[in-house]
Scaffold this active site. Structure first.
Site, PDB file in Angstrom:
ATOM      1  N   GLY A 192     -78.999  78.370  11.987  1.00  0.00           N
ATOM      2  CA  GLY A 192     -79.515  78.138  10.642  1.00  0.00           C
ATOM      3  C   GLY A 192     -78.735  78.778   9.519  1.00  0.00           C
ATOM      4  O   GLY A 192     -79.219  78.819   8.384  1.00  0.00           O
ATOM      5  N   ASP A 194     -76.396  79.018   6.395  1.00  0.00           N
ATOM      6  CA  ASP A 194     -76.311  77.990   5.371  1.00  0.00           C
ATOM      7  C   ASP A 194     -75.489  78.463   4.182  1.00  0.00           C
ATOM      8  O   ASP A 194     -75.027  79.608   4.123  1.00  0.00           O
ATOM      9  CB  ASP A 194     -77.702  77.539   4.933  1.00  0.00           C
ATOM     10  CG  ASP A 194     -78.573  78.686   4.403  1.00  0.00           C
ATOM     11  OD1 ASP A 194     -78.069  79.824   4.290  1.00  0.00           O
ATOM     12  OD2 ASP A 194     -79.754  78.445   4.104  1.00  0.00           O
ATOM     13  N   HIS A 267     -60.412  62.368  13.402  1.00  0.00           N
ATOM     14  CA  HIS A 267     -61.493  61.793  14.193  1.00  0.00           C
ATOM     15  C   HIS A 267     -62.827  62.059  13.503  1.00  0.00           C
ATOM     16  O   HIS A 267     -62.898  62.813  12.530  1.00  0.00           O
ATOM     17  CB  HIS A 267     -61.503  62.365  15.617  1.00  0.00           C
ATOM     18  CG  HIS A 267     -61.477  63.865  15.663  1.00  0.00           C
ATOM     19  ND1 HIS A 267     -60.307  64.585  15.775  1.00  0.00           N
ATOM     20  CD2 HIS A 267     -62.468  64.785  15.602  1.00  0.00           C
ATOM     21  CE1 HIS A 267     -60.582  65.879  15.789  1.00  0.00           C
ATOM     22  NE2 HIS A 267     -61.888  66.029  15.671  1.00  0.00           N
ATOM     23  N   ARG A 354     -57.718  73.316   4.734  1.00  0.00           N
ATOM     24  CA  ARG A 354     -57.130  73.660   6.032  1.00  0.00           C
ATOM     25  C   ARG A 354     -57.273  72.414   6.888  1.00  0.00           C
ATOM     26  O   ARG A 354     -58.373  71.879   7.043  1.00  0.00           O
ATOM     27  CB  ARG A 354     -57.861  74.849   6.653  1.00  0.00           C
ATOM     28  CG  ARG A 354     -57.418  75.203   8.085  1.00  0.00           C
ATOM     29  CD  ARG A 354     -58.273  74.502   9.112  1.00  0.00           C
ATOM     30  NE  ARG A 354     -58.012  74.936  10.489  1.00  0.00           N
ATOM     31  CZ  ARG A 354     -58.499  74.346  11.576  1.00  0.00           C
ATOM     32  NH1 ARG A 354     -59.267  73.271  11.467  1.00  0.00           N
ATOM     33  NH2 ARG A 354     -58.234  74.804  12.765  1.00  0.00           N
ATOM     34  N   ASP A 356     -57.213  70.270  10.236  1.00  0.00           N
ATOM     35  CA  ASP A 356     -57.438  70.377  11.674  1.00  0.00           C
ATOM     36  C   ASP A 356     -56.432  69.516  12.438  1.00  0.00           C
ATOM     37  O   ASP A 356     -56.025  68.449  11.968  1.00  0.00           O
ATOM     38  CB  ASP A 356     -58.870  69.919  11.963  1.00  0.00           C
ATOM     39  CG  ASP A 356     -59.294  70.155  13.390  1.00  0.00           C
ATOM     40  OD1 ASP A 356     -59.229  71.314  13.840  1.00  0.00           O
ATOM     41  OD2 ASP A 356     -59.699  69.188  14.059  1.00  0.00           O
ATOM     42  N   GLU A 385     -53.272  73.372  10.939  1.00  0.00           N
ATOM     43  CA  GLU A 385     -53.600  73.976  12.228  1.00  0.00           C
ATOM     44  C   GLU A 385     -52.591  73.440  13.236  1.00  0.00           C
ATOM     45  O   GLU A 385     -52.659  72.290  13.660  1.00  0.00           O
ATOM     46  CB  GLU A 385     -55.013  73.627  12.694  1.00  0.00           C
ATOM     47  CG  GLU A 385     -55.367  74.378  13.965  1.00  0.00           C
ATOM     48  CD  GLU A 385     -56.250  73.600  14.937  1.00  0.00           C
ATOM     49  OE1 GLU A 385     -56.712  74.207  15.926  1.00  0.00           O
ATOM     50  OE2 GLU A 385     -56.468  72.391  14.726  1.00  0.00           O
ATOM     51  N   HIS A 451     -62.021  80.861  15.290  1.00  0.00           N
ATOM     52  CA  HIS A 451     -63.102  80.178  16.007  1.00  0.00           C
ATOM     53  C   HIS A 451     -62.612  79.499  17.275  1.00  0.00           C
ATOM     54  O   HIS A 451     -63.430  79.029  18.078  1.00  0.00           O
ATOM     55  CB  HIS A 451     -63.745  79.133  15.094  1.00  0.00           C
ATOM     56  CG  HIS A 451     -62.814  78.021  14.710  1.00  0.00           C
ATOM     57  ND1 HIS A 451     -61.741  78.204  13.865  1.00  0.00           N
ATOM     58  CD2 HIS A 451     -62.786  76.707  15.066  1.00  0.00           C
ATOM     59  CE1 HIS A 451     -61.089  77.063  13.717  1.00  0.00           C
ATOM     60  NE2 HIS A 451     -61.698  76.136  14.435  1.00  0.00           N
ATOM     61  N   ASP A 452     -61.304  79.442  17.496  1.00  0.00           N
ATOM     62  CA  ASP A 452     -60.738  78.785  18.675  1.00  0.00           C
ATOM     63  C   ASP A 452     -60.173  79.767  19.699  1.00  0.00           C
ATOM     64  O   ASP A 452     -59.499  79.345  20.644  1.00  0.00           O
ATOM     65  CB  ASP A 452     -59.625  77.822  18.258  1.00  0.00           C
ATOM     66  CG  ASP A 452     -60.166  76.514  17.690  1.00  0.00           C
ATOM     67  OD1 ASP A 452     -61.235  76.072  18.149  1.00  0.00           O
ATOM     68  OD2 ASP A 452     -59.526  75.947  16.788  1.00  0.00           O
ATOM     69  N   ARG A 500     -68.370  83.005  18.517  1.00  0.00           N
ATOM     70  CA  ARG A 500     -69.065  82.477  17.341  1.00  0.00           C
ATOM     71  C   ARG A 500     -70.492  83.025  17.284  1.00  0.00           C
ATOM     72  O   ARG A 500     -71.481  82.279  17.213  1.00  0.00           O
ATOM     73  CB  ARG A 500     -69.067  80.945  17.377  1.00  0.00           C
ATOM     74  CG  ARG A 500     -67.679  80.328  17.434  1.00  0.00           C
ATOM     75  CD  ARG A 500     -67.730  78.823  17.662  1.00  0.00           C
ATOM     76  NE  ARG A 500     -66.397  78.283  17.933  1.00  0.00           N
ATOM     77  CZ  ARG A 500     -66.166  77.007  18.275  1.00  0.00           C
ATOM     78  NH1 ARG A 500     -67.180  76.154  18.375  1.00  0.00           N
ATOM     79  NH2 ARG A 500     -64.934  76.597  18.531  1.00  0.00           N
TER      80      ARG A 500
END
Length: 617
Positions: A192, A194, A267, A354, A356, A385, A451-452, A500
């Site tokens: 949640g 935000d 995508h 940024r 992707d 990226e 995050h990767d 994460r």
């Protein structure tokens, strides 16, 4: 960013055999450069063939040769040549007698680092457009990456749950703030976080020293990561409203914090308005209102590559829930047109993109992307990226910067995992610096994790001293350092989704936060750390010591790092005009005063110090 003596010695030492060539750093188009080849065989051994250079302009796929001239040193040959008049990568090798001389480079790796492997390949020179280099506001700034669902929450649990949707056949899972992410991950667990939550924490971020926020995707999507857009022109309802987004821009800019959004232009979601696998959009009686999966008469049908419509189609990495776009003119107009996605959000007030999986779109697409940005908002920040060598993106006609995993893997290998020596790290970093156009170096997004990846504290095996040390390195090195949210309070994670985790606002690590705030605000206030020159000044493989100087005018910072487990005594030679009293701006080491143009200091195990000269000390 000229090669300095100590780094040059490392370059030579790591390449002890055969003819030696130090590639020139990146140059503006149409420049003259001098090429030197050392340790060449004598004339008799050359079999009557003088050394020559074989060059290829990679964008034109065109090759030519340049003969070399002898110098006063019989083993050294030289040639002056002109670089192409348009941005490109020039690749080249030398022919010495019957021998082909290539460059030896350490292998960087891809989505994981590679250590102790070398490769031989063509040398290269990046030829860049000087007028296309990054804007001054991007140089040396501190970036902070936010995964929106996990950073901060202003809405109630009930409000968040009301906006959840199914995730490709899986029921969404709402979790309490602080609970661990679902494993194995399905992209369906939500907490949640935000946009209003981010707004509420802007004072925290400004106080920390943040100058730019990079937000993972915020457009309407099915999963928690939102890399599968349902609608590129709508804010995800779970994150807030259009008014919330406008308020975020206004409040961030009022605090001099820029906003960069994530562009996922390769995508979308199979549930999107463009593909619509379940038939939730449009009117069946009007095929032109339907998604590509529902009708060949859909305007979106041409956006996707179907093998056997509708069930067989190309998905990103083979994933059916993320169908890939075809770069047809209509798709390009949607993303890059005057009223397209790129222009729309820039006109709304964002400061950059940024992008992707940059290599999954064509270079031509990104050049048109850059031209549109230049028309709408010149100086906006653009980041690719791309996990490998990104030089081809940084020539002035595509991107300003890249997510710099080459930097991450080099610094991690020395300070986090002990996989490489200080010399090997220096060689990797100097290679990156040569590859990168000098006017773009200070804008590169130098990260340690994202995050990767796993979290940097986890990569440091939970060692907080190593976390502080590697962060101090990141914040002292040339570039635009990117802090992944929560690093300043010790978030961990063994893999991407595990990292994460939610920001523990009720239980922040005060010691780590204090360190990060001190280091980040010190960097922000120092021209030497933001924009200064770079020189390697300390390199000791046996004791795992490394240091560099950042200089700007009369300001000097000596950034020193002890990667070993023992206290280390260090004596640093100084120029005559650098003598004086020095204090560690990070606060972990004793002050010192130079004697006989030498500064003697003691570095703690896995310690980092930023020695700054203090007037009247």
């Amino acid at each position: 960013m000229a090669q300095n003596a100590l780094s040059l010695e490392v370059y030579r030492r790591l390449r002890p055999e055969g003819p030696l060539h130090l590639p020139p750093h990146a140059h503006p188009r149409n420049s003259l450069v001098t090429m030197t080849l050392e340790h060449v065989l004598n004339s008799a051994q050359l079999h009557g063939r003088e050394p020559e250079i074989v060059l290829t302009d990679t964008r034109r796929d065109y090759t030519w040769k340049v003969g070399m001239l002898p110098t006063d040193d019989p083993q050294t040959w030289r040639a002056e040549l002109r670089l192409p008049s348009e941005p490109t990568i020039v690749r080249y090798h030398f022919l010495v007698g019957r021998e082909k001389v290539l460059e030896r480079r350490q292998v960087d790796g891809h989505n994981r680092p590679v250590y102790d492997q070398w490769t031989e390949d063509e040398f290269k020179i990046a030829v860049y457009e000087a007028d296309g280099m990054p804007a001054d506001w991007t140089k040396g700034m501190i970036v902070y990456q936010i995964f929106p669902d996990r950073f901060a929450k202003a809405q109630s649990d009930a409000q968040a749950q009301a906006a959840m949707r199914g995730v490709y056949g899986h029921q969404p899972l709402f979790k309490a703030w602080g609970d661990m992410p679902e494993a194995p991950p399905l992209g369906r667990d939500f907490y949640g976080g935000d946009l209003r939550g981010i707004i509420d924490r802007l004072d925290y971020l400004a106080d920390l020293g943040v100058e730019c926020l990079y937000l993972n995707p915020i457009f309407e999507a099915s999963t928690n990561h939102r890399y599968d857009a349902v609608d590129f022109l709508k804010i995800d309802p779970m994150l807030g409203t259009e008014a919330d987004f406008d308020a975020l821009l206004e409040e961030a800019h009022r605090r001099d914090i820029k906003i960069v959004l994530d562009a996922v232009f390769n995508h979308c979601s199979s549930d999107s308005v463009y593909f619509d696998i379940v038939g939730r959009y449009g009117d069946k009686a009007q095929p032109e209102t339907l998604g590509a999966y529902q009708s060949k008469r859909s305007p979106y049908y041409r956006w996707f590559k179907f093998g056997d419509w509708p069930h067989k189609y190309d998905g990103w990495e083979g994933l059916g829930f993320m169908p890939e776009f075809v770069e047809c003119p209509e798709m390009e107009e949607f993303f890059l047109g005057k009223e397209g996605v790129t222009a729309y959000w820039l006109q709304r007030g964002i400061d950059g993109w940024r992008c992707d999986v940059a290599d999954d779109n064509t270079d031509i697409f990104w050049r048109r992307f850059r031209r549109r940005i230049n028309e709408i908002k010149p100086g906006a920040y653009t980041i690719s990226e791309y996990w490998r060598d990104s030089t081809h993106y940084l020539l002035g006609d595509m991107y300003n910067a890249t997510m710099n995993y080459r930097f991450a893997w080099a610094v991690r290998g020395f300070l986090a995992t002990d996989d490489i020596t200080p010399s090997q790290m220096d060689d990797r970093l100097q290679t990156w610096l040569r590859d990168t156009p000098p006017p773009a170096v200070h804008s590169q997004m130098n990260l340690l994790d994202s995050h990767d990846t796993d979290r940097i504290l986890t990569a440091c095996r939970g060692d907080r001293a190593r976390l502080k040390q590697i962060t101090a390195f990141q914040l002292a090195y040339p570039g635009a350092p990117c802090i992944y949210y929560g690093n300043e309070t010790g978030l961990e994670g063994a893999f991407a989704e595990d990292g994460r985790r939610t920001m523990p606002w009720d239980n922040l690590d005060s010691e780590l936060h204090t360190f990060f705030r001190q280091a980040m605000t010190t960097r922000k206030a120092s021209r030497a750390l933001r924009l200064g020159t770079l020189e390697t000044i300390l390199l000791d493989d046996d004791r795992r010591l490394y240091g560099f100087a950042r200089r700007d005018g009369n300001e000097i910072v000596l950034a020193l790092f002890n990667g070993g487990a023992a206290v280390a005594e260090v004596a640093l030679p100084l120029a005559a005009d650098e003598a004086g009293y020095y204090e560690d701006a990070l606060g972990g080491h004793a002050p010192a005063e130079s004697r006989d143009n030498t500064l003697s200091v003691q570095l703690q195990p896995h310690g980092a110090a930023w020695y700054m000269r203090v007037a009247g000390g």
